[in-house]
Design an enzyme around this catalytic site. Structure first.
Site, short mmCIF file in Angstrom:
data_model
loop_
_atom_site.label_atom_id
_atom_site.label_comp_id
_atom_site.label_asym_id
_atom_site.label_seq_id
_atom_site.Cartn_x
_atom_site.Cartn_y
_atom_site.Cartn_z
N GLU A 81 0.82 -1.21 0.00
CA GLU A 81 0.00 0.00 0.00
C GLU A 81 0.86 1.26 0.00
OE1 GLU A 81 -2.13 3.47 1.58
OE2 GLU A 81 -0.46 2.46 2.52
N GLU A 82 1.98 1.21 0.73
CA GLU A 82 2.73 2.44 0.97
C GLU A 82 3.39 3.03 -0.27
OE1 GLU A 82 2.35 4.12 3.41
OE2 GLU A 82 2.04 2.94 5.21
N HIS A 106 4.32 7.04 9.81
CA HIS A 106 5.52 7.03 8.95
C HIS A 106 6.79 7.51 9.67
CE1 HIS A 106 2.92 7.29 5.01
NE2 HIS A 106 2.58 6.29 5.80
#
Ligand SMILES: [Zn+2]
Length: 461
Positions: free
Chosen positions: A325-326, A427
């Site tokens: 996803e990132e 993050h």
């Protein structure tokens, strides 16, 4: 006493019996989770025994294998992997960054943005210019920007109550800033970390280059360092402020990876699906606890809860650990492609990817306001006693997004926890297991299982 039942009162009676049954079932789901929940200990394993798991890494592969074993241990009807190629970006040696004024050098905390390129081997030193927006960059143009490092420094707008909205409005600086600055000949980009918190953690995250543009190095700087840099730039005294940074990241060839899928087959509609998921990959700076270890562990927990309670779903229900996803969304895209190929009909997909904080409710995407209102009037009361009663319009999630195109009629649903602390850790090196609260995590898992149950019983029409 004689009871006369008209048709209307019969319907009301049936309706309230169903509600009582739903209410009882939801109570049982929460009881099971709060007494025998496993998502917290599973999250501990994922964070401490595997840790960071950026796409393409050995750790990501470990997480896939462990995730599959975990699902198998729960005895779901099917557990399998969906192969998919993912980008393989590596950070390399730790970055260095410094503000330079004459012979003064002040070290700052930076982290390369995901998917960016390295600086020259000995680092990059150049004059630095602060801008607040992509629009301001455009106004200044190549005449001012060429050869400089562009410093995007627009902070989060604190007036948004949902912090995700502040992220959304400040985020263009990170997603699109480097490519835009490159267009005007910038040498590099430094972006203020996407958070409202003042601290020394740089927040990484993906940026994207344009296909025909020049790829310039880009890094996030902590908010405290961003304030220092901005204050020094405002002094305007000579010698002019320069910036130095060095990063060593690299984009390697795509690597093989997998989504992990667990499924309980529907007794009435085996080819209709209700999916719940999160993403298994994480950034490389920490353990990916809130982003998105909590989401994957809540998803498998939702399925496990229904299974251990002996619930026989009418429709097939799935837990999915999406990969990548990132920095690519490849797992989500692959899942939607396969759903299309296999002619699966998705009723709903629920994603948990906003941290494992206290549940508030769910947001619905791709359905009319009238339907959302109807869903809310039917189910809000059932979920409100557990703090999850807010059912409203809003985003689904990155991993389930591609399903909207491929699976007609699917309703995308985002799990909505309280958002006030998410961007403290998002993050950063601070996204660790210790920052997850056991009860908050469990309440979320139970709310997801409850919603799955309600959708399975009553549909979304
Ligand atoms: Zn995430």
């Amino acid at each position: 006493m004689k009871l006369k039942l008209t048709l209307l009162s019969t319907l009301i009676l049936i309706g309230s019996l169903a509600k009582a049954q739903d209410s009882l079932m939801i109570r049982k789901i929460y009881d099971e989770e709060l007494v025998n929940g496993q998502c917290y200990s599973n999250l501990h394993y994922l964070c401490k025994n595997i840790g960071q798991r950026i796409s393409g890494s050995a750790n990501a592969q470990k997480a896939v294998e462990w995730g599959k074993k975990l699902m198998e241990s729960y005895g779901f009807d099917k557990v399998y992997l969906q192969p998919v190629m993912v980008p393989h970006w590596v950070r390399g040696a730790k970055e260095e960054g410094a503000i330079i004024k004459g012979d003064k050098k002040i070290s700052v905390h930076i982290a390369a943005l995901g998917m960016t390129v390295a600086t020259p081997k000995n680092g990059l030193t150049a004059p630095i210019i602060e801008v607040q927006s992509l629009k301001e960059l455009e106004t200044l143009g190549a005449g001012v920007i060429k050869g400089k490092i562009v410093f995007f420094n627009r902070p989060f707008d604190p007036r948004f109550i949902e912090t995700l909205r502040a992220y959304g409005t400040a985020g263009d600086q990170r997603f699109a800033g480097p490519a835009a600055a490159a267009k005007y000949g910038a040498a590099g980009v430094i972006v203020r970390s996407l958070t409202e918190t003042l601290d020394f953690y740089p927040h990484t995250g993906a940026t994207s280059y344009t296909k025909d543009g020049v790829n310039i190095p880009a890094a996030a700087i902590s908010t405290k360092d961003a304030n220092t840099l901005s204050a020094m730039l405002k002094m305007k005294s000579l010698p002019a402020v320069k910036f130095y940074f060095k990063q060593n990241c690299e984009l390697l060839p795509d690597a093989p990876s997998f989504n992990v899928v667990g499924e309980m087959t529907g007794s009435e509609n085996p080819n209709k699906f209700i999916t719940v998921g999160g993403h298994l990959d994480s950034w490389d700076l920490a353990e990916g606890a809130h982003d998105d270890g909590t989401g994957v562990m809540q998803s498998v927990e939702a399925l496990r809860l229904l299974k251990v309670m002996g619930y026989k779903p009418k429709n097939s229900i799935r837990a999915v650990f999406f990969i990548n996803e990132e920095n690519g969304d490849r797992g989500g895209i692959k899942y939607a492609e396969l759903a299309d190929q296999n002619k699966e009909e998705h009723i709903a997909a629920i994603e948990s990817d906003l941290g494992g904080f206290t549940p508030r409710g769910f947001t619905f995407e791709g359905i009319s306001p009238a339907r959302i209102e109807k869903i809310s009037s039917n189910w809000s009361k059932l979920l409100a006693p557990y703090g999850s009663g807010v059912l409203t319009a809003g985003g689904g999630g990155s991993d389930i997004g591609p399903l909207a195109e491929k699976s007609k009629g699917v309703v995308l649903i985002g799990y909505m926890p309280d958002s006030q602390r998410y961007f403290d850790v998002h993050h950063t090196p601070n996204d660790v297991f210790e920052n997850v609260n056991k009860r908050e995590l469990e309440l979320g898992a139970a709310s997801m299982a409850s919603l799955m149950y309600l959708i399975d019983q009553h549909g979304l029409n």
